[in-house]
Design an enzyme around this catalytic site. Structure first.
Site, PDB file in Angstrom:
ATOM      1  N   CYS A 179       0.818  -1.220   0.000  1.00 23.73           N
ATOM      2  CA  CYS A 179       0.000   0.000   0.000  1.00 23.73           C
ATOM      3  C   CYS A 179       0.848   1.265   0.000  1.00 23.73           C
ATOM      4  O   CYS A 179       0.353   2.347   0.328  1.00 23.73           O
ATOM      5  CB  CYS A 179      -0.924   0.003   1.219  1.00 23.73           C
ATOM      6  SG  CYS A 179      -0.012   0.106   2.779  1.00 23.73           S
ATOM      7  N   ASP A 213      14.362  -1.278  19.399  1.00 23.64           N
ATOM      8  CA  ASP A 213      15.780  -1.254  19.044  1.00 23.64           C
ATOM      9  C   ASP A 213      16.506  -0.044  19.615  1.00 23.64           C
ATOM     10  O   ASP A 213      17.729  -0.047  19.733  1.00 23.64           O
ATOM     11  CB  ASP A 213      15.937  -1.268  17.524  1.00 23.64           C
ATOM     12  CG  ASP A 213      15.699  -2.655  16.950  1.00 23.64           C
ATOM     13  OD1 ASP A 213      16.275  -3.610  17.473  1.00 23.64           O
ATOM     14  OD2 ASP A 213      14.925  -2.782  15.985  1.00 23.64           O
ATOM     15  N   GLU A 224       6.977 -25.545 -10.085  1.00 19.06           N
ATOM     16  CA  GLU A 224       7.190 -26.120  -8.756  1.00 19.06           C
ATOM     17  C   GLU A 224       8.592 -26.653  -8.466  1.00 19.06           C
ATOM     18  O   GLU A 224       9.053 -26.536  -7.332  1.00 19.06           O
ATOM     19  CB  GLU A 224       6.183 -27.266  -8.541  1.00 19.06           C
ATOM     20  CG  GLU A 224       4.746 -26.807  -8.501  1.00 19.06           C
ATOM     21  CD  GLU A 224       3.787 -27.981  -8.425  1.00 19.06           C
ATOM     22  OE1 GLU A 224       3.098 -28.114  -7.408  1.00 19.06           O
ATOM     23  OE2 GLU A 224       3.754 -28.771  -9.392  1.00 19.06           O
TER      24      GLU A 224
END
Length: 1343
Positions: free
Chosen positions: A55, A369, A1271
């Site tokens: 977004c 942090d 795959e």
């Protein structure tokens, strides 16, 4: 306050257009506003929590003080509309479109093949666009940093970087400190040591790219400049349905508001409060947002340090600290540099652009942090209220508990003072996280030591840890052992011992990883020790040097991206230029994806009277439903109705592999997350609130089963259990020279397609017709499900699939159930109903890859020849069968991988448990199966003291052979892939270099592994291999192709367009593919098993050949005519210009009674070599290089095939090294979004990533001699797992350990670190064994 308050609304701009919003909803985010109100659907909803970047938009603001315009990327899902006053928002639609003019950023990601499903692409584009607005010639490092907040599940990231790094093309683009880097990052996809075997073939041309022209960008609206200059200090107040938003214009007003509403949170970046509201259901009736209070953004520098306003974002703080590092003497910048190091890893760029310093401190999260560094570094803050101000040290006394500080309810944080480091003072910051970037820390630390002048005697020391308790923790006892003593080994050894006692975490500590986290605290202190020793040596305080073998422990892991190489075959010399087959053609809708014009299911316009569906799920793992009370829900605003099992007019269940699965649970639930009922409302928000208000009564049932052991003990399986054997395994084991027994567990994996499950069902209103728009791999299956659920014929239900935002096997079975529930809601209300799952719902409801426990017994000779192997596989299927029985069958069919083992047996069982049901996932059991096989090979090598690659080569199929199910095949191309990969990867040279590296480094180790795969392509159920197509030629010569394949990023529509172009001998530009629809092509098979192009390509070829043959007489009559002439003539001569094509498919089957058959059409072969560097102290690793050689036959589209290989490899890398699904002891899913579940990001791509398509290969069994590729390459990610295991073997050798050892998958830093058996992990292990908390229930189940 009222006299200073105004309600004349917001003024902001979106894409250059003025927006005046009189009374915005305080609960509305920019994402829903632009998508629903402005109909700008290019901005996507991927996770809703700022964790995926789908977004991303650009927000621009004018700073009247500096007279500059600031552009910054933001996550629209977290940005409240109420904060937009005075801002200019730019979405992907605002920078370019295919209708007018595309922007160079959009063009380059498209042409570089950096888009597959395309759902993440607009977010990528906007992150890059924002970077270029601020810096038109960024470095490669700036590009990857700018994209760190964006996730992609399809591409493998390499082509995105390749496309965007064309913006940093310059003479010195590689001269940024790389070691031994001789090739420019802009080299034509080719490293300096690589031969250009394919005649300078490139996947995309850089010659005709649009230049970057900043004059074409939207100007910042002058009106907003005037507004900013006016310094409007009136308070804004917006009142919504449930919430009031107040934005004060002055500091006094803010303090008054805090005095009036002491419990109201302060919202600046909304990266904390917003997540609590959205995901934890926390409700705040009043929000205070002081984004217009100038005092909160003031920065002042003094000789003693810098004072930073609490409202400054992380990005602003970073700029401030960078300036300080330049302006202060270097010895005074330790604190600034330590903070900078942490800031660079806080979230992604869009998060750093809005998250504030004050918010980070006041939220008091234990794994922040910054706070450990601020606390260790003597920082203080100014707390302000109506009663006055006080200066408060940021230390252990400030943080009182989880999310609790010493701030009074009416106080705000005004500013933070960050002191400069003093002479003889050193500050360091450390962190460890599940992913290198954009991940919350597991453990972090701030450490500071101050020495007596010109000595190594400690005057003062401070050590703080985050992530090891409810708040940050001061290691007081360890500090007491150090202060006043010389900094030397004896001192530190005493400190380590005390630190083990300082950090106490119970077995049930939130977050788990207890032993690992405690070990990290010691390892990080050891790293600090080495930094300090280096500092003292540089200052000539001590003479002793850090031992050479330890020096690399404080060096960061390599991160410089090297040039990558993609090799593919050129088309034949005589192939017409117009024929696109075999050429690296751009994805046919890449430009639309890059401009945001590509339409996904939830982008469809809202229709009149449309309703939204919210799902209500079970909160118990196994219980009887005693009652469902939805009276409270029905009384809520906007709620229209509730749908239960009783409302279903037809079948109340779906049948998969012979087992019934209820659409909605009626009497009993068997997992947390099982769907019970659904609430229909006039908006998504109202449906969500309505769903939360439904009360379900339960009576718990005691026989809950979660783990393999519990399922085996209670014989809880979905039948049949399968067995396959060749030779005589018992005899082979008896006669073997050596026998070894081993096991490995492979965790599950979340699909994490960027587009969640999405549906729109519209009742036509006539003859019971239903139009279903959805995101599925199998439209015909959804059609059948809806028809049976509503008890109407299939011809009344039409399913439409434009494209999928990723699927990977996860949009078949549960999708049909969700489509059926949505259809029932539309049937009951007679109105269109939309259902779009939120990320957390999707992860909870839809299941993922099966966790597998593999056990084996292997017999082998002294020279490494495997003579017998016996395997037992258990798959955790969850609460329903879904496709689990087929998954465990496919596991057994790939038991041999690439190895000719004469006596081979496999047994498999699908365990029935009380966890959400698992389902198909790319590879369908093969990635789990083969990891067990390869781990067995690794164990044999460790037992014999040989190299794993030697054991692999000894046992590999080498000539025409039979598989263990008696299918004949020729492994020539497997052997060629192996030999090519060894050569191209310079395997022997690097193996020797790695041995040398490991001898010279104690705490950094390198490992390398080379892994083969033989993958069967096609459905073993023969009827699933058929396909049909419908091709129309219109009078103007344009062609419309419809087929049964769903476009989900694998490029099937692009390849089909290439097929039609070749067969009709016309340009691809004349051919259009609109959607996959059951109205056009009936009874289609799923797009799965790497067989989509094989089947649908043949069907389209058939239809086109029929049409081309019909036109043959006309072409003969008018050989010089044009295509358009021929088509019009055919129409006038009444020749049909429409044809259906059909492909019967291979007759494949497997007879499990006889244990033989031909379940696959052919095999795709590949070999992958990967090298890693491992930090033994933290378990963190970096993939230095990956080389992949794949036999794809003759590629129809090399760019798509290479993209599929790279994307599958990265998905495999995630599966085997980082992605962890976690459940609570009561079966509740913890990992419900990108915040808790980490998929690979840009930082995880191999630094050198080479892909080679095997030359000279062909495959007569598929269209144009190609092969299925979707795959197989997933398993190649295991090469990184085994490279880590190789590095661990070297580390364990240093610790005096040898022979096979258990390393379960994923090989997370936790598992890797503990397997290294360093002195620190041993200290913690001994401490754990002495403690008495062994009986405590762990935080998470071991699934």
């Amino acid at each position: 306050m009222t006299e200073h308050t105004r309600n004349d609304g917001l003024i902001f701009y979106v894409n250059g257009k003025k927006i005046m919003e009189k009374n915005p909803d305080p609960e509305a985010m920019l994402l829903s506003y632009v998508r629903q109100k402005l109909r700008l659907t290019g901005t996507k909803n991927g996770c809703g929590g700022g964790g995926c970047g789908a977004c991303t938009v650009m927000v621009s603001r004018y700073d009247p003080e500096s007279k500059t315009i600031n552009h910054f990327s933001v996550n629209a899902c977290l940005l409240p509309v109420c904060q937009l006053h005075g801002a200019a928002v730019t979405t992907v639609e605002g920078i370019g479109s295919t209708k007018n003019k595309i922007h160079p950023v959009q063009e380059r990601i498209a042409k570089a093949h950096g888009t597959q499903c395309g759902f993440c692409t607009p977010g990528m584009v906007m992150s890059m666009y924002t970077l270029l607005r601020n810096n038109p010639q960024p470095t490669l490092e700036e590009i990857t940093d700018g994209l760190a907040g964006n996730l992609c599940r399809c591409t493998g990231y390499r082509p995105i970087v390749d496309g965007f790094k064309t913006f940093c093309e310059s003479e010195n683009c590689c001269q940024n400190g790389a070691v031994n880097e001789t090739a420019c990052c802009m080299a034509n996809g080719n490293g300096s040591k690589e031969p250009m075997d394919n005649g300078n073939l490139e996947l995309f041309s850089k010659d005709d790219l649009l230049p970057l022209d900043p004059t074409q960008d939207l100007i910042f609206p002058p009106e907003l400049m005037l507004m900013a200059d006016s310094l409007d200090q009136t308070t804004q107040k917006f009142v919504g349905e449930r919430m009031t938003w107040i934005s004060p214009g002055s500091l006094d007003e803010l303090l008054q508001l805090k005095a009036d509403y002491p419990q109201a949170p302060i919202v600046m970046g909304n990266t904390n409060i917003g997540l609590d509201i959205k995901f934890k259901g926390i409700f705040h009736p009043i929000i205070i947002s002081p984004t217009r209070v100038p005092e909160l953004f003031k920065v002042s520098q003094k000789p003693e340090g810098v004072c930073v306003g609490a409202g400054c974002s992380m990005s602003v703080l970073k700029s401030v600290l960078e300036r300080n590092c330049s302006s202060f003497p270097q010895e005074n910048t330790h604190m600034f540099r330590a903070l900078l190091q942490q800031i660079n890893l806080v979230g992604g760029q869009p998060i750093r652009n809005v998250a504030t310093l004050g918010g980070n401190i006041a939220s008091a999260y234990p794994n922040s942090d910054l706070t450990p560094v601020l606390a260790a570094g003597r920082c203080t803050l100014v707390a302000l209220s109506k009663e006055g101000r006080r200066r408060v040290p940021i230390d252990k006394d400030f943080f009182l508990g989880f999310a609790k500080t010493a701030l009074k309810p009416d106080e705000i944080v005004l500013s933070v003072f960050i002191p400069a480091s003093r002479k003889d003072e050193i500050v360091q910051a450390f962190r460890h996280a599940p992913r290198k970037e954009n991940a919350l820390a597991t453990v972090n630390a701030g450490m500071r030591v101050w020495f007596i002048e010109n000595s190594n005697v400690v005057k003062e020391i401070s050590i703080y840890y985050g992530g090891v308790g409810p708040t940050i923790l001061s290691a007081d006892q360890a500090c007491e052992q150090i202060v006043g003593r010389p900094w030397e080994e004896t001192t530190l050894n005493d400190a380590y011992g005390m630190l083990v006692d300082d950090i106490s975490l119970g077995a049930s500590a939130p977050g788990g990883k207890v032993e690992f986290r405690r070990s990290l605290t010691l390892s990080l202190l050891f790293k600090f020790n080495l930094h300090v020793l280096q500092y003292l040596k540089e200052k000539d305080v001590t003479l002793s040097e850090i031992p050479k073998e330890m020096q690399s422990a404080i060096q960061p892991l390599p991160k410089h991206i090297h040039p990558s190489y993609q090799e593919f075959q050129n088309v034949l010399e005589n192939q017409p230029v117009q024929d696109p087959v075999g050429r690296p053609v751009m994805h046919r809708t890449a430009l639309s994806q890059a401009t945001g014009e590509a339409v996904y299911c939830d982008d469809l316009p809202h229709t009149d009277c449309e309703l939204f569906l919210g799902i209500v799920t079970s909160s118990r793992p196994h219980a009887k439903i005693t009652h469902i009370d939805f009276s409270e829900a029905l009384n809520l605003p906007g709620v229209v109705d509730v749908v239960t099992a009783k409302d279903i007019p037809g079948k109340k269940f779906r049948t998969f592999t012979g087992f019934d699965e209820e659409l909605l649970a009626e009497h009993e639930v068997s997992c947390v997350g099982q769907m019970v009922c659904a609430v229909v409302a006039d908006s998504k928000a109202h449906a969500k609130r309505g769903a939360a208000a439904v009360k379900i009564g339960y009576e718990d049932l005691q026989d809950r089963i979660f783990t393999f052991e519990e399922a085996i003990e209670k014989q809880s399986f979905f039948l049949p259990r399968r067995t396959i054997e060749r030779g005589n395994v018992e005899k082979g084991l008896e006669e073997a020279e050596q026998v070894h027994e081993g096991e490995i567990r492979i965790g599950g994996q979340e699909h994490f397609y960027l587009e969640t499950q999405s549906f729109l069902v519209i009742p036509v209103g006539e003859e019971k017709e239903m139009k279903v728009y959805l995101s599925t791999q199998h439209p015909a299956f959804a059609q059948e499900a809806v028809a049976e659920t509503l008890n109407i014929p299939s011809n009344r239900v039409s399913c439409h699939v434009k494209r999928l935002g990723g699927a990977f096997g996860g949009k078949v079975t549960k999708t049909s159930i969700l489509a059926s529930i949505t259809a029932v809601a539309a049937w009951k209300t007679g109105r269109p109903v939309r259902c779009v799952l939120e990320r957390g719902e999707d992860m909870l409801i839809t299941g993922g890859r099966h966790p597998v426990w593999g056990k084996y017994k292997v017999g082998f000779t002294k020279d490494g020849r495997i003579t017998a192997a016996d395997f037992q596989y258990y798959a955790n299927s969850g609460n329903t069968a879904d496709e689990s029985v087929l998954v465990v069958e496919k596991i057994l069919l790939h038991l041999d991988n690439a190895y000719n083992i004469p006596n081979l047996r496999g047994k498999s069982a699908a365990c029935k448990t009380n966890l959400p049901s698992n389902t198909a996932f790319r590879g369908f059991g093969v990635p789990q199966c083969m990891l067990v096989v390869e781990n067995m090979i690794s164990d044999v090598a460790l037992k014999l003291g040989r190299l794993p690659e030697e054991i692999r080569e000894i046992n590999m199929y080498k000539e025409v052979s039979l598989t263990h199910y008696k299918m004949e095949f020729d492994p020539e191309n497997l052997v060629r892939c192996w030999d090519d990969c060894k050569e191209k990867a310079e395997f022997q040279r690097r193996r020797q270099a790695i041995d040398m590296f490991n001898q010279q480094n104690q705490y950094k180790k390198r490992g390398i592994a080379i892994i083969p795969i033989k993958y069967g392509v096609g459905f073993s159920e023969g009827f699933l291999n058929q396909a049909a197509a419908l091709v129309h030629i219109y009078k103007d010569g344009s062609v419309l192709v419809s087929h049964g394949g769903a476009e989900m990023g694998q490029g099937i529509h692009t390849k089909i367009q290439q097929v039609a172009s070749r067969e009709l001998n016309i340009p691809a530009s004349l051919i259009h593919i609109s959607e996959t629809s059951t109205e056009c092509v009936p009874n289609t098979c799923p797009s799965a098993a790497s067989f989509g192009t094989d089947a649908n390509g043949m069907a389209v070829q058939d239809a086109c050949q029929i049409l081309y043959k019909r036109l043959e007489p006309i072409r003969k009559k008018n050989p010089n005519g044009t295509w358009q002439n021929w088509v019009m003539t055919a129409f006038l001569e009444k020749i049909s210009l429409s044809a259906t094509g059909y492909y019967r498919g291979h007759d494949l089957d497997m007879d499990w009674e006889k244990q033989e058959g031909k379940p696959y059409a052919y095999f795709t072969y590949a070999v992958c070599c990967s090298e890693v560097e491992l930090d033994c102290l933290t378990g963190e690793y970096r993939t230095l290089r990956t080389d992949i050689v794949v036999d794809v036959g003759r590629s129809i589209n090399p760019s798509i095939d290479i993209g599929q290989i790279e994307g599958a490899f990265m998905q495999g890398l995630g599966l085997y090294t980082m992605e962890e699904i976690k459940f609570s002891p009561s079966g509740v899913l913890y990992t419900r979004g990108p915040g808790q579940y980490k998929i690979p990001a840009f930082c995880d791509v191999p630094l050198k990533f080479n892909v080679y398509l095997l030359a000279g290969s062909s495959n007569p069994l598929a269209i144009y001699s190609s092969k299925g590729i979707g795959e197989p390459a997933v398993f190649l990610g295991s090469s990184v797992f085994f490279a880590i295991k190789d590095a661990l073997t070297a580390a364990r050798k240093d610790a005096g350990l040898s022979g096979p050892f258990i390393l379960n998958s994923p090989a997370t830093p936790e598992r890797a670190c503990l397997a290294c058996a360093t002195r620190f992990t041993k200290m913690v292990s001994q401490s754990e064994s002495r403690s008495t908390s062994g009986s405590a229930q762990p935080w998470a189940l071991d699934i």
